[in-house]
Write a protein that holds these residues in place. Structure first.
Motif, short mmCIF file in Angstrom:
data_model
loop_
_atom_site.label_atom_id
_atom_site.label_comp_id
_atom_site.label_asym_id
_atom_site.label_seq_id
_atom_site.Cartn_x
_atom_site.Cartn_y
_atom_site.Cartn_z
N ALA A 112 0.84 -1.21 0.00
CA ALA A 112 0.00 0.00 0.00
C ALA A 112 0.87 1.25 0.00
CB ALA A 112 -0.91 0.01 1.23
N SER A 113 0.26 2.36 -0.42
CA SER A 113 0.99 3.63 -0.42
C SER A 113 1.03 4.19 1.00
CB SER A 113 0.30 4.64 -1.33
OG SER A 113 -0.92 5.08 -0.73
N GLN A 130 0.45 7.25 1.91
CA GLN A 130 -0.71 8.13 2.14
C GLN A 130 -1.96 7.34 2.52
OE1 GLN A 130 -0.62 11.37 2.64
NE2 GLN A 130 1.58 11.12 2.31
N HIS A 131 -2.16 6.19 1.85
CA HIS A 131 -3.34 5.36 2.15
C HIS A 131 -3.25 4.83 3.58
CE1 HIS A 131 -6.58 2.50 1.78
NE2 HIS A 131 -5.77 1.49 2.01
N SER A 155 -3.84 7.54 6.23
CA SER A 155 -5.26 7.89 6.45
C SER A 155 -5.96 6.82 7.30
CB SER A 155 -5.99 8.10 5.12
OG SER A 155 -6.10 6.88 4.42
N LEU A 156 -5.61 5.55 7.07
CA LEU A 156 -6.17 4.47 7.90
C LEU A 156 -5.71 4.62 9.35
CD1 LEU A 156 -5.61 1.36 5.58
CD2 LEU A 156 -7.76 2.57 5.98
N TYR A 210 0.09 -3.82 7.04
CA TYR A 210 0.53 -2.51 6.51
C TYR A 210 1.58 -1.81 7.36
CZ TYR A 210 -3.55 -2.61 3.36
OH TYR A 210 -4.47 -2.94 2.39
#
Length: 476
Positions: free
Chosen positions: A62-63, A65-66, A69-70, A215
């Motif tokens: 995953a990026s 930024q993603h 936000s999570l 992540y």
């Protein structure tokens, strides 16, 4: 002002460390009073947690930024709507930083109390709840749902199951008991979950227990720096010589875009299983983990090893990370260390054995990064001086990114050589006092600067092998 006493050490160990930090070379460039003040500040910092929690994003899945936000959403839930900033590190793009709030000084102490072991207490100060195995003592009539004060038995003197404890204990916050005293000390094997849910810890840190596990990897800031310094490239063959628990191993594979081969060794089998679990969780296929003693990783006969398992032929690897077993004296928070001087000083010979193996396994032109999470000269700068003397094929290299300070004088290294090292020394800044109001007013640049300085004690050296070692016998 420190809220906890300085780290408690045996007098022989404190004197040994003092001699490190007030050696002749130090006193030639600094006054005795300044050196003494710096040493005392270091001992105070070691008993307190770093001012930021750092987590590394698995950019393979995953990026940043993603995931950021999570994580922001997760923290809002954990902190009951309290909003704390989540910062992306400017020099370590895959690292996120969360400020630790505290120390909180107006927490009311409760009638009932629980005593936890020192390791459990350290974990609580970094955001963990109290798990049943960590509880040493609980008040006589404590029942599930009670609000209780939690204390850390920093010297390990509390007997398991005691109803009260009058020894040295340090208050670390309040929580709600999930179980009664009887259930906690029932001895049943299933009693391994959360025993006390911390509601008012002295230091408010987010919990990362099973939070976005595919992540995020909870990792001290300097530990994330190490792999960037190693700078692994896709398609290379890389050895992580002392790999458990696998944070740096998975980081290496991620930075290589999972293209190439990452060999991870550790001599404890359940730690190897943990590395394999982390690799699977992160979706990484380039990692091969073996239960094997790194000091025996060099293959002495020249017969080709078809399976690719250890031991390995000389000059098999493009890059090697030696995150060496060490005395761990840079870990924070650590309110007490009961080790003897013999134990503290026992690591240097092992580190040299591993280093000698690493040099011979490295290809000419290859990179070797040596790191420890300790603060002693013997395990850090002295090892660099020894390596440069013993292995003329090695050259010290500048590091990128350079986030820590330069090396410490005392091992006979030149100023130029010291500048090529990274020593993370938390005593260079005052102990911070962070509350929500100060965070609202803080500049991002200042917070990043503090995160870089107020972390665990750590050391990194980077070498390049300039010529083959096959022509002559390895050094003894």
């Amino acid at each position: 002002m420190p809220i906890f006493p300085k780290i408690s050490l045996r007098p022989e160990v404190e004197n040994y460390l003092k001699e490190n930090f007030m050696n002749e070379e130090v006193l030639a460039v600094s006054s005795k009073q300044d050196a003494q003040r710096k040493f005392e500040a270091l001992l105070n910092h070691l008993s307190h947690p770093p001012s930021f929690t750092s987590v590394r994003v698995n950019t393979h899945l995953a990026s940043v930024q993603h995931v950021k936000s999570l994580l922001v959403d997760e923290l809002k839930k954990q902190l009951n709507g309290l909003i704390v900033p989540v910062l992306q590190h400017p020099d370590l793009q895959d690292v996120l930083l969360i400020p630790v709030i505290g120390p909180r000084k107006n927490i009311k102490r409760q009638q009932y109390e629980a005593i936890v072991g020192a390791q459990c207490g350290n974990a609580v100060l970094r955001g963990a709840h109290v798990y049943v195995p960590g509880i040493m003592s609980a008040s006589k009539f404590m029942k599930a749902g009670d609000v209780i004060s939690v204390y850390s038995d920093i010297k390990g003197k509390c007997k398991k199951g005691a109803k009260e404890f009058d020894g040295t204990k340090v208050f670390i916050g309040n929580g709600i008991s999930e179980l009664s005293r009887k259930e906690i000390f029932s001895g049943l094997p299933e009693m391994k979950g959360i025993g006390i849910r911390m509601t008012e810890p002295i230091y408010l840190s987010p919990s990362f227990d099973n939070v976005l596990p595919s992540y995020l990897f909870l990792q001290n800031l300097p530990s994330a720096v190490v792999t960037h310094v190693l700078n692994p490239q896709p398609g290379e063959k890389i050895l992580d010589l002392c790999a458990a628990p696998g944070g740096k191993t998975t980081h290496i594979a991620t930075l290589m875009h999972d293209q190439g081969e990452v060999i991870a060794l550790d001599k404890i089998s359940n730690k190897i299983e943990k590395i394999k679990q982390n690799a699977s969780l992160f979706g990484l296929n380039s990692i091969k983990a073996y239960c094997f003693d790194g000091t025996k990783a060099l293959k002495l006969d020249m017969i080709e090893n078809i399976e690719g398992a250890p031991p390995f032929l000389p000059e098999s690897f493009d890059r090697i990370l030696l995150d060496a077993p060490c005395s761990g004296m840079g870990q924070r928070p650590n309110m007490a260390c009961t080790w003897t001087l013999k134990e503290i000083t026992s690591y240097q010979p092992l580190q040299r054995k591993l280093f000698s193996v690493a040099v011979q396994l490295l290809k000419p032109g290859g990179v070797l990064v040596y790191s420890t999470c300790t603060i002693t000269l013997a395990e850090n700068e002295e090892q660099v001086a020894w390596a440069l003397k013993m292995f003329p094929c090695l050259q010290l290299q500048p590091q990128e990114p350079q986030i820590g300070g330069e090396g410490m004088v005392g091992a006979g290294l030149s100023l130029e050589q010291l500048k090529q090292l990274q020593r993370f020394d938390p005593s260079v800044v005052p102990l911070p006092d962070t509350d929500i109001d100060s965070l609202r007013d803080a500049r991002i640049e200042d917070m990043i600067w503090l995160a870089n300085k107020d972390c665990i004690g750590f050391f990194i050296a980077k070498f390049q092998k300039c010529k083959s070692t096959l022509e002559k016998d390895p050094p003894k």
